[in-house]
Design an enzyme around this catalytic site. Structure first.
Site, short mmCIF file in Angstrom:
data_model
loop_
_atom_site.label_atom_id
_atom_site.label_comp_id
_atom_site.label_asym_id
_atom_site.label_seq_id
_atom_site.Cartn_x
_atom_site.Cartn_y
_atom_site.Cartn_z
N GLY A 85 12.19 -17.07 -35.93
CA GLY A 85 12.11 -18.03 -37.03
C GLY A 85 12.62 -17.46 -38.35
O GLY A 85 12.92 -16.27 -38.47
N ASP A 120 9.31 -8.52 -46.18
CA ASP A 120 9.09 -8.90 -47.58
C ASP A 120 9.77 -10.22 -47.95
O ASP A 120 9.58 -10.73 -49.06
CB ASP A 120 9.54 -7.79 -48.53
N ARG A 171 23.26 -20.51 -48.56
CA ARG A 171 24.15 -20.70 -47.42
C ARG A 171 24.34 -22.19 -47.15
O ARG A 171 23.39 -22.97 -47.23
CB ARG A 171 23.58 -20.02 -46.18
N ASP A 248 19.58 -15.89 -31.22
CA ASP A 248 19.11 -16.51 -32.47
C ASP A 248 20.20 -16.50 -33.54
O ASP A 248 20.04 -17.14 -34.59
CB ASP A 248 17.85 -15.82 -32.99
N ASN A 249 21.30 -15.79 -33.29
CA ASN A 249 22.45 -15.80 -34.21
C ASN A 249 23.61 -16.59 -33.64
O ASN A 249 24.74 -16.45 -34.11
CB ASN A 249 22.91 -14.37 -34.49
N ASP A 258 25.22 -15.62 -39.83
CA ASP A 258 24.55 -14.33 -39.99
C ASP A 258 25.53 -13.15 -40.01
O ASP A 258 25.93 -12.64 -38.96
CB ASP A 258 23.47 -14.12 -38.91
#
Length: 495
Positions: A85, A120, A171, A248-249, A258
């Site tokens: 996610g 972070d 993006r 996931d990319n 990405d």
């Protein structure tokens, strides 16, 4: 600006409804005015850099935005993680451009979400500027890609082994639906959400399927395979190495997404790897087609639960995929390599100026690539010389010395075609750039931006990269191969 928010209507199983985390002192660093115009962002807002900094740092929300962090799973270097996610990104919503095409607007580096896994939620200036530069270069090169609207400095420090200025990337993508988006629900056995996602993806990216006969899952897989083949062919054409082709990319739209450890090929070698974490060469330049097939196989697997035979009520039998659908899916997966190879041959033929295919062309193609590898010749420079050599004596002499009989064979094949040489050269130029975002120039620009706090180095670089098939007055500054820079070069994810 008129936001629409179709993804949020799918329901909270698809996302975490988190908001960007405010930052201390946002300052607009890079702005893509051409893209902003395409997205119909009002001129009065574009002129207000303070307001842009507030909006595109996440400090304030644009009217109509409904931020969310998307849920997805993914195979990372072959290992499945059922929950990844958006751990540092927020989808604000969608905008229609001047042609009525829908685009996602996403902030990256905008703070934590339920998917942050202890991270972070932030981004340093280097990876932010890299994504802006690389995505704009890819767009200009004619490669399907997400793009960047803005880079905004946060006024805060991000720690990645050492401190760096923080930044937020804006993006723009045709969507952020990934193979991992389907894997997320497949892994949970959530057929209802999987069906919703499938139908949403078809409506958004492949609406023609709605008017086609056949199973929707099979048709979607076929369209996705077609897009992935097209994407990787373009990557190979310009020498792009994604570096982290995890599921996931992998965008279902077939766009490059990405730009973490990505890089450009210098000396031609299919085994080239730059990513610091790709120890086995899984995502090497020449292995990207195999990984695209691997990823599409995982996509096919995620759709299988939607292709099951009807079961009697209260049946204890193991669910089975309908035989005809399973055969169709297997045929698509098994046919990938042949389809890819055909497209690859067509791409190389176009780069080499072969107007119509002839027996022996494949031999010439392989000989040239083998010579490039054996002699450690630069991929982009060599194809630029081949293009120029049809009417440029210096390039002709250079290739005669470097490639000898291989060059002579190619030149005889090209010049004996019925098409005139000027037309052939023009066609080759459309495939062979004069300049790419060389790794050493990218790194120099990133360092200059961080050390100076000024975008000037990036802006000068972008002026050239946005004209990759034309030699401008400044093009020669960025054409050199870097004198061995790539031999020790490593790229990093930025998280």
């Amino acid at each position: 600006m008129q936001f629409s928010n179709t993804y949020i209507k799918l329901g909270e199983r698809f996302f975490d409804p988190s908001h960007p985390t405010p930052v201390d002192n946002p300052q607009l660093f890079l702005w893509n005015s051409a893209l902003a115009d395409q997205l119909q962002i009002p001129q009065e807002l574009q002129k207000d850099t303070d307001a842009l900094a507030q909006y595109f740092s996440g400090n304030q929300l644009l009217e109509g935005a409904e931020p969310l962090s998307a849920a997805y799973a993914g195979h990372q270097f072959g290992q499945f993680n059922p929950q990844l996610g958006d751990g540092r990104a927020h989808l604000l919503g969608e905008l229609l451009d001047t042609q009525g095409i829908r685009w996602d607007l996403q902030l990256k580096g905008s703070g934590t979400s339920a998917f942050s896994r202890g991270g972070d939620g932030r981004c340093a200036i280097g990876p932010a500027v890299r994504e802006f530069i690389m995505s704009e270069a890819m767009h200009a090169l004619g490669v399907p890609t997400t793009r960047c609207l803005a880079v905004t400095l946060t006024g805060e420090t991000v720690y990645r082994q050492q401190p760096h200025p923080g930044a937020v990337v804006t993006r723009v993508g045709s969507s952020h639906i990934r193979v991992g988006s389907f894997q997320f629900f497949s892994a949970r056995g959530d057929k209802e959400s999987l069906t919703v996602l499938r139908d949403y993806t078809i409506d958004r990216h492949f609406p023609e399927i709605n008017d086609m006969e056949g199973d929707r899952n099979v048709l979607l897989l076929e369209k996705a395979i077609e897009r992935q083949i097209n994407l990787v062919i373009h990557w190979l054409r310009v020498g792009f190495i994604h570096g982290v082709m995890n599921t996931d990319n992998t965008a279902i739209s077939g766009d490059t997404i990405d730009f973490g450890p990505c890089a450009m090929l210098g000396d031609y070698d299919p085994r080239t790897v730059y990513s610091s974490i790709d120890h086995q060469g899984r995502y090497a330049y020449g292995n990207q087609a195999n990984i695209a097939l691997w990823n599409m196989t995982r996509f096919a697997e995620s759709l299988l639960s939607l292709c099951l035979k009807e079961q009697p009520e209260n049946s204890d039998a193991e669910p089975e995929v309908k035989e005809d659908l399973l055969d169709q899916i297997k045929d698509l997966i098994n046919g990938f390599a042949e389809r890819f190879e055909k497209a690859h041959q067509q791409m190389l033929a176009a780069k080499l100026g072969f107007v119509e295919a002839k027996d022996g062309d494949e031999t010439i193609m392989l000989e040239i690539l083998d010579q490039l590898t054996a002699r450690k010749m630069d991929y982009t420079q060599t194809f630029n010389h081949l293009t120029k050599s049809l009417n440029d004596e210096a390039s002709h002499q250079y290739l005669s010395e470097k490639l000898a009989d291989t060059y002579n064979t190619w030149r005889q094949r090209v010049t004996q075609q019925d098409t005139d040489v000027d037309t052939i050269q023009s066609s080759m130029r459309q495939q062979n750039p004069v300049v790419i975002p060389r790794n050493h120039h990218v790194e120099a620009v990133l360092q200059a931006c961080e050390s100076s706090g000024s975008p000037e180095a990036a802006l000068s670089f972008l002026d050239v990269l946005r004209n990759p098939y034309q030699e401008t007055a400044d093009t020669p500054q960025y054409q050199d191969s870097g004198e061995g820079f790539d031999s020790d070069y490593q790229t990093f994810c930025g998280t």
